[in-house]
Design an enzyme around this catalytic site. Structure first.
Site, PDB file in Angstrom:
ATOM      1  N   TYR A  98       0.840  -1.197   0.000  1.00 51.31           N
ATOM      2  CA  TYR A  98       0.000   0.000   0.000  1.00 51.31           C
ATOM      3  C   TYR A  98       0.879   1.254   0.000  1.00 51.31           C
ATOM      4  CZ  TYR A  98      -4.435  -2.363   1.195  1.00 51.31           C
ATOM      5  OH  TYR A  98      -5.569  -3.114   1.185  1.00 51.31           O
ATOM      6  N   GLY A 105      -4.717  -2.954   7.324  1.00 49.56           N
ATOM      7  CA  GLY A 105      -5.062  -3.403   8.665  1.00 49.56           C
ATOM      8  C   GLY A 105      -3.933  -4.140   9.365  1.00 49.56           C
ATOM      9  N   ASP A 107      -4.118  -6.405  11.499  1.00 54.63           N
ATOM     10  CA  ASP A 107      -4.359  -7.846  11.546  1.00 54.63           C
ATOM     11  C   ASP A 107      -3.835  -8.525  10.283  1.00 54.63           C
ATOM     12  OD1 ASP A 107      -6.351  -6.491  10.069  1.00 54.63           O
ATOM     13  OD2 ASP A 107      -7.933  -7.897  10.646  1.00 54.63           O
TER      14      ASP A 107
END
Length: 177
Positions: A98, A105, A107
């Site tokens: 990204y 996230g 997670d």
């Protein structure tokens, strides 16, 4: 006397997950559903038998308010801070794909870090919880991208609410969907 363990926490959208780590090994992963606003009320019965951990680490996708509730409980119970893990652009052999890694996230990032440690080649990590996530990573640890889909419960609800299947299911067992 037992050596204190590290408490590792995954504060998810609908479930709290945790384990105790001694050295490099974790014990059984525990899980409990929780309503976000009532998080402190469920921690006493869940963690009353835990000895004070050496440290507390958490990944949080449930939002700042849930993180503050957890932090207040841990501080009051064990008088220590929580070390909240955050997604990093590059760490532990993983490079996030990204442009703004903070939008990836924690997670999902932690799952890639764990996959990289266990499987140093190319991998596809699939997590099926409240949401279903798929993330691909090449052999060099570069995140190639991924998808987020509704989890099975959300998909079932959407299918039943958005189609004529609901009328048919009312007369049958909906768990088979």
């Amino acid at each position: 006397m037992r050596r204190p363990a590290d408490l590792l926490i995954d504060l998810g959208n609908t479930h709290l997950k945790w384990c105790l780590r001694s050295g490099t090994e974790c014990d059984v992963m525990h899980t409990a559903p929780y309503p976000n606003e009532n998080l402190p009320a469920i921690l006493d019965p869940l963690w009353q038998s835990l000895d004070a951990p050496r440290s507390v680490w958490a990944g949080n996708v449930a939002g700042e308010a849930a993180g503050r509730r957890l932090e207040a409980w841990v501080g009051a119970r064990w008088a220590q801070p929580i070390r909240f893990v955050a997604t990093r652009k590059q760490a532990h052999g993983v490079t996030v794909g990204y442009a703004r890694p903070e939008r990836f996230g924690v997670d999902r990032w932690l799952a890639l870090v764990a996959a990289r440690r266990r499987c140093p080649g190319p991998v596809c990590v699939v997590d099926a919880g409240t949401a279903i996530t798929l993330d691909a990573m090449d052999a060099s640890g570069r995140h190639l991208g991924g998808l987020i889909l509704p989890g099975l419960g959300m998909m079932r609800t959407s299918l039943l609410q958005g189609t004529q299947i609901q009328a048919l299911v009312m007369n049958h067992d909906s768990s088979s969907l």
